[in-house]
Design a protein around this motif. Structure first.
Motif, PDB file in Angstrom:
ATOM      1  N   ASP A 183      34.121  34.109  27.533  1.00  0.00           N
ATOM      2  CA  ASP A 183      34.807  35.235  28.156  1.00  0.00           C
ATOM      3  C   ASP A 183      35.625  36.047  27.156  1.00  0.00           C
ATOM      4  O   ASP A 183      36.082  37.143  27.461  1.00  0.00           O
ATOM      5  CB  ASP A 183      35.715  34.660  29.255  1.00  0.00           C
ATOM      6  CG  ASP A 183      36.580  35.713  29.912  1.00  0.00           C
ATOM      7  OD1 ASP A 183      36.029  36.768  30.233  1.00  0.00           O
ATOM      8  OD2 ASP A 183      37.783  35.487  30.064  1.00  0.00           O
TER       9      ASP A 183
ATOM     10  N   PRO B 251      30.888  40.005  26.849  1.00  0.00           N
ATOM     11  CA  PRO B 251      32.142  40.718  27.144  1.00  0.00           C
ATOM     12  C   PRO B 251      32.244  42.044  26.386  1.00  0.00           C
ATOM     13  O   PRO B 251      32.765  43.022  26.935  1.00  0.00           O
ATOM     14  CB  PRO B 251      33.228  39.736  26.689  1.00  0.00           C
ATOM     15  CG  PRO B 251      32.596  38.408  26.817  1.00  0.00           C
ATOM     16  CD  PRO B 251      31.158  38.619  26.451  1.00  0.00           C
TER      17      PRO B 251
ATOM     18  N   MET C  24      30.206  44.508  28.157  1.00  0.00           N
ATOM     19  CA  MET C  24      30.901  44.930  29.369  1.00  0.00           C
ATOM     20  C   MET C  24      32.007  45.918  29.044  1.00  0.00           C
ATOM     21  O   MET C  24      32.191  46.921  29.729  1.00  0.00           O
ATOM     22  CB  MET C  24      31.499  43.713  30.060  1.00  0.00           C
ATOM     23  CG  MET C  24      31.026  43.517  31.476  1.00  0.00           C
ATOM     24  SD  MET C  24      31.777  42.064  32.189  1.00  0.00           S
ATOM     25  CE  MET C  24      33.124  42.810  33.055  1.00  0.00           C
TER      26      MET C  24
ATOM     27  N   ALA D 168      29.483  41.513  35.699  1.00  0.00           N
ATOM     28  CA  ALA D 168      30.835  40.971  35.901  1.00  0.00           C
ATOM     29  C   ALA D 168      30.774  39.714  36.761  1.00  0.00           C
ATOM     30  O   ALA D 168      31.462  38.724  36.474  1.00  0.00           O
ATOM     31  CB  ALA D 168      31.719  42.023  36.559  1.00  0.00           C
TER      32      ALA D 168
ATOM     33  N   VAL E 295      29.454  36.893  34.595  1.00  0.00           N
ATOM     34  CA  VAL E 295      30.497  36.391  33.694  1.00  0.00           C
ATOM     35  C   VAL E 295      31.516  35.574  34.481  1.00  0.00           C
ATOM     36  O   VAL E 295      31.928  34.487  34.064  1.00  0.00           O
ATOM     37  CB  VAL E 295      31.198  37.568  32.964  1.00  0.00           C
ATOM     38  CG1 VAL E 295      32.416  37.068  32.198  1.00  0.00           C
ATOM     39  CG2 VAL E 295      30.225  38.251  32.031  1.00  0.00           C
ATOM     40  N   PHE E 296      31.882  36.088  35.649  1.00  0.00           N
ATOM     41  CA  PHE E 296      32.866  35.389  36.470  1.00  0.00           C
ATOM     42  C   PHE E 296      32.372  33.991  36.840  1.00  0.00           C
ATOM     43  O   PHE E 296      33.084  33.004  36.670  1.00  0.00           O
ATOM     44  CB  PHE E 296      33.148  36.188  37.737  1.00  0.00           C
ATOM     45  CG  PHE E 296      34.130  35.525  38.642  1.00  0.00           C
ATOM     46  CD1 PHE E 296      35.487  35.613  38.383  1.00  0.00           C
ATOM     47  CD2 PHE E 296      33.701  34.790  39.746  1.00  0.00           C
ATOM     48  CE1 PHE E 296      36.401  34.978  39.204  1.00  0.00           C
ATOM     49  CE2 PHE E 296      34.610  34.163  40.569  1.00  0.00           C
ATOM     50  CZ  PHE E 296      35.963  34.259  40.294  1.00  0.00           C
TER      51      PHE E 296
ATOM     52  N   THR F  91      32.202  31.493  33.936  1.00  0.00           N
ATOM     53  CA  THR F  91      33.474  30.888  33.521  1.00  0.00           C
ATOM     54  C   THR F  91      34.083  30.062  34.643  1.00  0.00           C
ATOM     55  O   THR F  91      34.730  29.058  34.400  1.00  0.00           O
ATOM     56  CB  THR F  91      34.490  31.968  33.088  1.00  0.00           C
ATOM     57  OG1 THR F  91      34.572  32.953  34.112  1.00  0.00           O
ATOM     58  CG2 THR F  91      34.061  32.629  31.802  1.00  0.00           C
ATOM     59  N   PHE F  92      33.816  30.484  35.881  1.00  0.00           N
ATOM     60  CA  PHE F  92      34.430  29.824  37.039  1.00  0.00           C
ATOM     61  C   PHE F  92      33.904  28.399  37.230  1.00  0.00           C
ATOM     62  O   PHE F  92      34.678  27.465  37.437  1.00  0.00           O
ATOM     63  CB  PHE F  92      34.144  30.670  38.282  1.00  0.00           C
ATOM     64  CG  PHE F  92      34.806  30.172  39.522  1.00  0.00           C
ATOM     65  CD1 PHE F  92      36.126  30.491  39.787  1.00  0.00           C
ATOM     66  CD2 PHE F  92      34.111  29.393  40.435  1.00  0.00           C
ATOM     67  CE1 PHE F  92      36.744  30.039  40.927  1.00  0.00           C
ATOM     68  CE2 PHE F  92      34.731  28.930  41.591  1.00  0.00           C
ATOM     69  CZ  PHE F  92      36.051  29.260  41.829  1.00  0.00           C
TER      70      PHE F  92
END
Lengths: 353, 269, 311
Positions: B204, B220, B223, B240, B243-244, B247-248
């Motif tokens: 991230d 990133p 983005m 997005a 990516v979310f 990482t989540f």
């Protein structure tokens, strides 16, 4: 008899702190040896000097005559039962017990078979598949014992082995450890702060105080003939008589010890006093008697034996503990009593200058 | 005011509003990924469609940054795993001179703002004439990931205690056998958690990366470029979300992996 | 079975014996790789940053002159550069103050009233936004603050459209839309760094013994008195610890003002554009030293106030 472990003026200092200070000690092969002392007395450090987790800052530790100065713990023919057992939580009980064989390169089948034998020895057959977390405290301790014995050590070290168990379990384990040691015939060295445990289990006891060995001997010697005031007080809370008092009751002018259970309440005795307290213990009652509370009467006797009336100290006072056995009448608090004992019960301590 | 009493109404409302403030914006991203409007951020969306996921999938310019990000995150977390574990092991062993300095040094790269780490590395590359490459990105990422692994490992070492390692040595294991049979299995889940958090952090990261990447583009950075000069806004929304989620999920997994420890640690409360 | 010791088997045993007789050696060996990495890569780079900040740039060739000079630091003081620094510090201060206010109810509730399942909800509810993608969070706010976005829609929906316009009409902090105003930048900073304030605050509040609050109530202090004279002073170390994060992170960020805000530079943007397109690495380095200096002062003050027990 051979020495299993020998300390030759061994010290372990941490900066200014002398955890172990110039200790000489011989532990004979095949004995059940107790290191007894209060916390911080150096007994645990001595145990760790044998296993190799501590290194002496001075002196030599020998095991069966060999200098251990350059031998790390993993190569010593010594195993330890840790106080918190230190079982490996990620392994089954069987793998825990077989661990020593695994790291030695013994094949899976052979080591598992041996582990089962060891589990049977400590009466835990059938528990091999469980994880340590699924066992009770007493069972964990047996696993720790089996694990330490699997490598057939020549000396087994036990660090406060019964400390974490409740009273009933502790007594059962005392008997078991004793019989196990006799069956295996190897040297057991165990550390404890519980004098009852040391006296009931060990062949020989070393009493530690402030990094030094205060006395080594059989339990009977330690109990009946303490060498120092510390030993007398720590092992069974004996009465410690200062030189003046010893002399006043007919002994030499020297420190002496007198067991509470050796003293009898008598109308006339070697010493008189007033009962100041009583504690009921079940097997008897422990009285506190303030001796020397009243002026001396009656003439002094010369032979040290009983007289017709109690005799009081001429100067100073002393609290004397007396154990009145169950079934004997207990005097009330405030009562004047005489104290009497066999002449041999008064033990002069050579260790005190 | 008793802690077992009910909270005052004002406080409850404040706490709920605070939590809502933290979470609602993220939910909005999910909504926007389905909008039919691709030239503005109009709310409410005039219509909903799933076509942007297909469009994003077919966009050739998304895949290389994604691969680069994955590669950098994998290498960086691997380096951080080794270095962070070694450091934690040394700290667990004994008190030694300079202990506090070491722990400060480990925390510093994450305690100072990313721009300082980034600009410092950029200065060093300029002085040393080092060309930008995947390696220069990894240098920065691994540096601030060490502390993540370190924190997880240190906590577990503390729980492991000294007597278990002594027991292993006592039973005849040498240092390497003890590491393999006792330390590693007990450290495993903490290291896995630390590694996943490090991965998420690296995947991230954008601030340090912009200083160490040169012309290269991580996801990133891709983005960021889209945010500054938008082309197909909903495609950016889809990225997005990716990516979310990327990482989540590791973070959630790390939470469950170390939860037992948290609970024992907080058992006295 | 005879003998007091096993012979050494292989290199592993021999090395173990070496580690045993020299315990410091193993500690050193373990520390060496991480220390080398952090020492060379990180400390080395920080030194490089300092060195660069004392270089200057040749105005005609645009090349870096590798000679010691204070000229570059002097350039920080020219009005346009000093403005950047002041603007950034002012923003950092505003964000920090607002974070204290917003974080308090969440931290206080989580520390005092959340039990069992709610405790876990609060824990995850704070940790997940903290850890989830920074860029996605910033992006979400770009959507929210856009002129055609949800805030404008909501304001008009409740008939408060003119209120929003009035706010945007405020000079300096207002702008064409929220996403191009300082208000917007401020909101995003606040959002992104808020968890960094909640966590240390919660830790500090959890350490306040319940008995102390009860004692205050017993002495007749009302809720507000208890809050002001007991809770606030005890929460202070957590507030200071949290403010270290919010302040430092705001000082060093350049993505947020680039995406949401007016075109006027913040410190991080100055660093980024100077090292990139402008190619003035010395001035960029000198700019980057500013947040380090500010944070050193801040940390010294905070340490004196005992903030580090709460981290």
């Amino acid at each position: 008899m051979n020495a299993a472990v020998e300390f030759q003026s061994v010290s372990r200092h941490y900066g200014p702190v002398r955890a172990v200070d110039a200790v000489d000690l011989v532990i004979e092969e095949g004995s059940f040896f107790a290191m007894l002392g209060p916390s911080g007395s150096g007994k645990t450090t001595c145990l760790r000097l044998i296993s190799g987790f501590e290194k002496p800052t001075a002196g030599i530790v020998r095991i069966f005559g060999e200098d251990m100065g350059e031998v790390p713990p993993n190569r010593r023919h010594v195993n330890t039962v840790f106080q918190d057992y230190a079982l490996f939580p990620h392994m089954s009980v069987r793998d825990n017990v077989a661990y020593g064989l695994m790291v030695a390169g013994v094949g899976r089948q052979a080591r598992h078979a041996r582990a089962e034998e060891m589990l049977a020895l400590v009466k835990l057959d059938g528990f091999g598949d469980r994880k340590p977390a699924q066992l009770s405290g007493g069972q964990r301790q047996r696993v720790a014992l089996a694990r330490a014995l699997v490598n057939e050590p020549r000396v087994l070290l036990l660090d406060e082995p019964l400390g974490a168990l409740d009273l009933k379990l502790r007594e059962a384990m005392q008997d078991e450890l004793k019989s196990l040691q006799q069956r295996l015939g190897i040297t057991f060295v165990f550390v404890t702060h519980d004098q009852g445990e040391a006296l009931s289990m060990a062949d020989r006891v070393a009493v530690f105080n402030e990094g030094r060995v205060a006395q080594v001997g059989t339990p009977a010697e330690i109990y009946e003939r303490p060498a120092t005031r510390f030993v007398a007080d720590f092992v069974g809370s004996s009465n410690v008589l200062p030189p003046d008092l010893t002399a006043a009751v007919g002994g030499p002018r020297a420190w002496a010890s007198l067991r509470p259970e050796a003293i009898a309440i008598a109308p006339a005795g070697r010493l008189g006093g007033v009962v100041t307290g009583a504690r009921y213990l079940g097997a008897g009652t422990r009285l506190s008697v303030r001796a020397g509370a009243l002026p001396a009467s009656n003439g002094h006797r010369t032979d040290g034996g009983p007289t017709d009336a109690p005799r009081y100290l001429e100067q100073g006072e002393s609290e004397i503990a007396v154990l009145v056995p169950a079934g004997v009448a207990v005097p009330e608090i405030g009562a004047e009593v005489g104290l009497d004992w066999e002449a041999a019960a008064l033990h002069v301590m050579e260790g005190e200058a | 005011m008793r802690s077992d009493a009910r909270a005052p109404l004002g406080l409850t409302i404040g706490a709920i509003l605070g939590l809502a403030f933290l979470h609602l914006p993220i939910l909005l991203i999910f909504l926007y990924a389905f909008t039919t409007e691709d030239r503005s951020y109009q709310f409410p969306p005039p219509g909903l469609t799933t076509k942007w996921f297909a469009v994003a999938w077919n966009r050739a310019d998304i895949w290389p940054p994604l691969y680069l990000s994955l590669r950098v995150a994998a290498i960086s977390s691997a380096v951080a795993l080794v270095l962070g574990t070694l450091c934690a092991a040394a700290m667990a062993r004994a008190k030694f001179f300079g202990r506090d300095t070491v722990s400060l040094l480990v925390v510093l790269p994450i305690a100072l703002p990313g721009i300082i780490t980034g600009m410092s590395l950029r200065s060093a590359f300029a002085i040393g004439d080092i060309p930008f490459s995947t390696f220069t990105i990894v240098l920065g990422h691994a540096t601030f990931c060490i502390v993540i692994v370190y924190n997880n490992a240190v906590a577990r070492f503390r729980r492991l205690g000294a007597s278990m390692l002594e027991a292993s040595a006592d039973l005849g294991a040498n240092s390497f056998q003890t590491f393999w049979h006792v330390i590693l299995p007990n450290l495993g889940s903490a290291l896995l958690a630390g590694g996943m958090l490090a991965f998420a952090l690296s995947f991230d990261e954008v601030i340090v990366t912009t200083f160490t990447a040169g012309q290269q583009s991580t996801l990133p950075i891709w983005m960021l470029n889209e945010l500054v000069r938008p082309r197909q806004r909903p495609v950016t929304n889809v990225v997005a979300i990716v990516v979310f989620v990327a990482t989540f999920l590791p973070i959630l997994a790390a939470y469950y992996l170390t939860r037992g420890g948290e609970e024992t640690a907080g058992g006295g409360k | 079975m005879s003998g007091a010791a096993h012979p050494a088997r292989g290199a592993g045993d021999r090395l173990t014996a070496v580690f045993w007789s020299r315990p410091k050696l193993l500690t050193l060996l373990l520390l060496l790789p991480p220390l080398l990495w952090l020492g060379v890569v990180y400390i080395g780079s920080l030194v490089a940053l300092l060195i660069q900040s004392f270089y200057s740039i040749d105005e005609f060739s645009g090349l870096v002159v590798p000679e010691f000079t204070l000229k570059t630091y002097g350039e920080l003081l020219i009005p346009s550069n000093a403005d950047v620094i002041l603007r950034t510090v002012a923003m950092a201060a505003a964000v920090t103050l607002a974070a204290v206010v917003v974080a308090f109810p969440v931290a206080f509730f989580a520390a005092r009233y959340a039990k069992g399942r709610w405790k876990a909800v609060f824990y995850l509810g704070i940790m997940l936004p903290l850890w989830s993608s920074y860029l996605v969070k910033v992006y979400a706010w770009k959507l929210i603050l856009a002129k055609e976005g949800i805030i404008t829609w909501a304001a008009e929906g409740i008939g408060a459209g003119n209120v929003l316009n009035a706010v945007l009409a405020i000079p300096v902090i207002g702008g064409n839309s929220l996403s191009t105003s300082y208000i917007g930048t401020f909101l995003v900073f606040l959002y992104v760094w808020l968890p960094y304030m909640i966590l240390p605050m919660q830790a500090a509040l959890e350490r306040v013994p319940t008995s102390m609050l009860e004692a205050s109530a017993d002495l007749g202090a009302g809720g507000w008195r208890t809050f002001r004279s007991v809770i606030l002073p005890l929460a202070a170390p957590g507030v200071i610890a949290g403010s270290i994060f919010t302040f430092s992170l705001t000082l060093g960020d350049y993505i947020i003002p680039q995406i949401v805000g007016s075109s006027r530079f913040f410190l991080g943007q100055a660093v980024y554009s100077l090292q990139g397109t402008a190619g003035n690495i010395p001035l960029a380095a000198a700019f980057a030293v500013v947040p380090i200096a500010i944070m050193l002062v801040y940390l010294t003050v905070a340490r004196k106030m005992g903030a580090f027990d709460a981290i």
